[in-house]
Design a protein around this motif. Structure first.
Motif, short mmCIF file in Angstrom:
data_model
loop_
_atom_site.label_atom_id
_atom_site.label_comp_id
_atom_site.label_asym_id
_atom_site.label_seq_id
_atom_site.Cartn_x
_atom_site.Cartn_y
_atom_site.Cartn_z
N GLY A 89 0.84 -1.21 0.00
CA GLY A 89 0.00 0.00 0.00
C GLY A 89 0.86 1.24 0.00
O GLY A 89 0.70 2.15 0.81
N SER A 90 1.79 1.31 -0.96
CA SER A 90 2.81 2.38 -0.96
C SER A 90 2.25 3.75 -1.30
O SER A 90 2.91 4.75 -1.03
N PHE A 94 5.62 5.63 -0.23
CA PHE A 94 6.13 5.72 1.15
C PHE A 94 5.66 4.56 1.99
O PHE A 94 4.48 4.22 1.96
N ASP A 112 0.84 -1.68 -4.71
CA ASP A 112 -0.38 -0.90 -4.45
C ASP A 112 -1.48 -1.40 -5.38
O ASP A 112 -1.20 -1.90 -6.48
N THR A 114 -3.88 0.55 -6.60
CA THR A 114 -4.39 1.64 -7.45
C THR A 114 -3.43 1.89 -8.62
O THR A 114 -2.26 2.22 -8.41
N LYS A 117 -1.42 5.17 -8.94
CA LYS A 117 -0.32 5.30 -7.97
C LYS A 117 0.89 4.48 -8.41
O LYS A 117 2.02 4.93 -8.35
N ALA A 140 -2.99 -6.91 -1.74
CA ALA A 140 -2.16 -7.71 -0.84
C ALA A 140 -2.77 -9.09 -0.61
O ALA A 140 -2.05 -10.09 -0.50
N GLU A 141 -4.12 -9.16 -0.56
CA GLU A 141 -4.78 -10.45 -0.29
C GLU A 141 -4.50 -11.45 -1.41
O GLU A 141 -4.42 -12.66 -1.16
N ARG A 159 2.40 1.33 5.95
CA ARG A 159 2.10 2.58 6.65
C ARG A 159 0.77 3.14 6.16
O ARG A 159 0.55 3.25 4.94
N ALA A 160 -0.10 3.46 7.09
CA ALA A 160 -1.37 4.15 6.79
C ALA A 160 -2.24 3.38 5.80
O ALA A 160 -2.78 3.95 4.86
N1 SAM Z 1 1.81 4.02 2.51
C1 SAM Z 1 1.54 5.33 1.91
C2 SAM Z 1 1.83 6.43 2.90
O1 SAM Z 1 2.03 6.13 4.08
O2 SAM Z 1 1.87 7.61 2.50
C3 SAM Z 1 0.15 5.42 1.32
C4 SAM Z 1 -1.00 5.27 2.28
S1 SAM Z 1 -2.55 5.42 1.47
C5 SAM Z 1 -3.51 6.15 2.75
C6 SAM Z 1 -3.09 3.70 1.42
C7 SAM Z 1 -2.70 3.00 0.14
O3 SAM Z 1 -2.90 1.61 0.32
C8 SAM Z 1 -3.54 3.42 -1.07
O4 SAM Z 1 -2.67 3.84 -2.10
C9 SAM Z 1 -4.31 2.16 -1.44
O5 SAM Z 1 -4.47 2.04 -2.84
C10 SAM Z 1 -3.42 1.06 -0.87
N2 SAM Z 1 -4.14 -0.17 -0.47
C11 SAM Z 1 -5.19 -0.26 0.38
N3 SAM Z 1 -5.55 -1.55 0.55
C12 SAM Z 1 -4.70 -2.29 -0.21
C13 SAM Z 1 -4.57 -3.69 -0.46
N4 SAM Z 1 -5.40 -4.57 0.10
N5 SAM Z 1 -3.59 -4.10 -1.28
C14 SAM Z 1 -2.75 -3.20 -1.87
N6 SAM Z 1 -2.83 -1.87 -1.67
C15 SAM Z 1 -3.79 -1.41 -0.85
#
Ligand code: SAM
Length: 250
Positions: A89-90, A94, A112, A114, A117, A140-141, A159-160
């Protein structure tokens, strides 16, 4: 040190030296500056991040990304030995991109779900000429159930993205037995700790370290939670897309 400073890379480098015992080389400094410029430019077209003011960017994106893996901060030998790292979820990259720039001994994979992104991260990798970084577009799943990726990484960072138990289900299937998952958090409560302990136990891991620290400029509280994988993760995890969020392991 004047904690009102930190608006420029040289000022930030002084803070990095003090707090992470590390200074960027000229090339790394140029790459970090370029990453900032690329994000600000791309953010005009796509919503990558709300953190674009320089001081905030250096602290909340760059410093915070590096703090989780800065090896001298923790006494975890796994961090020094690690070769491969996956950032789940980069988003705009990040913590994976700063880690790739600053620690060339890590081979970094940024995952990620999306497309826009991942497209941004790919173009940043190319423009920064980062030879140790690559991307995966996916959930990720699903990626955690695929042979080329399952239990292949030394480290995972997240992160986040979701609650700690969900993060543990996203990260642990991807790392090797003996590897570490690092969950970046803001606050950390006793209840979160209990929930994560329970989830980690099911997934073959234990909480190794909880590192509480404050950011150098705004003194915001942060935690990095380090999970050590001690057993293979049962094959039923990660569960299908959406299930970890709908029915977290806690
Ligand atoms: N890690 C970065 C940061 O800390 O700035 C981005 C955080 S952003 C709030 C969450 C990201 O996680 C989004 O870009 C979303 O597309 C990705 N994401 C959420 N669930 C996910 C999953 N199951 N598998 C892959 N990516 C995922």
């Amino acid at each position: 040190m004047d904690r009102e400073s930190g608006g420029t890379l040289p000022e930030m480098a002084e803070i990095w030296q003090e707090t992470l015992n590390w200074q960027p080389t000229i090339e790394q400094g140029n790459q970090l500056q370029k990453l900032y410029d690329l994000i600000v430019l791309a953010n005009r077209q796509i919503n990558l991040t709300r953190i674009t003011e320089p001081k905030e960017f250096w602290e909340k994106h760059l410093w915070d990304s590096l703090r989780g893996v800065a090896p001298q901060q923790h006494f975890l030998p796994e961090l020094n030995a690690a070769g491969s790292i996956i950032d789940i979820g980069s988003g705009a990259g990040f913590p994976g991109l700063p880690i790739g720039i600053v620690f060339p001994h890590y081979q970094v994979t940024l995952l990620d779900s999306t497309r826009k992104k991942v497209n941004f991260i790919n173009s940043a990798i190319e423009k920064l000429t980062l030879s140790n970084a690559t991307t995966i577009l996916g959930r990720a799943e699903e990626i955690g159930q695929q042979t080329p990726y399952r239990e292949k990484y030394d480290l995972a960072v997240i992160r986040a993205v979701a609650s700690a138990p969900v993060c543990s289900e996203y990260t642990l299937p991807l790392i090797k037995k003996g590897g570490l998952a690092i969950i970046y958090r803001g606050t950390w409560t006793q209840e979160e700790n209990q929930n994560l302990e329970h989830a980690a136990n099911i997934l073959g891991a234990r909480i190794e370290l909880i590192d509480r620290f404050t950011t150098p400029l705004t003194k915001s509280v942060r935690h990095c939670v380090y999970l050590k994988k001690v057993l293979h993760t049962p094959i039923s995890f990660p569960r299908p897309v959406g299930v970890p969020i709908q029915n977290p392991l806690c």
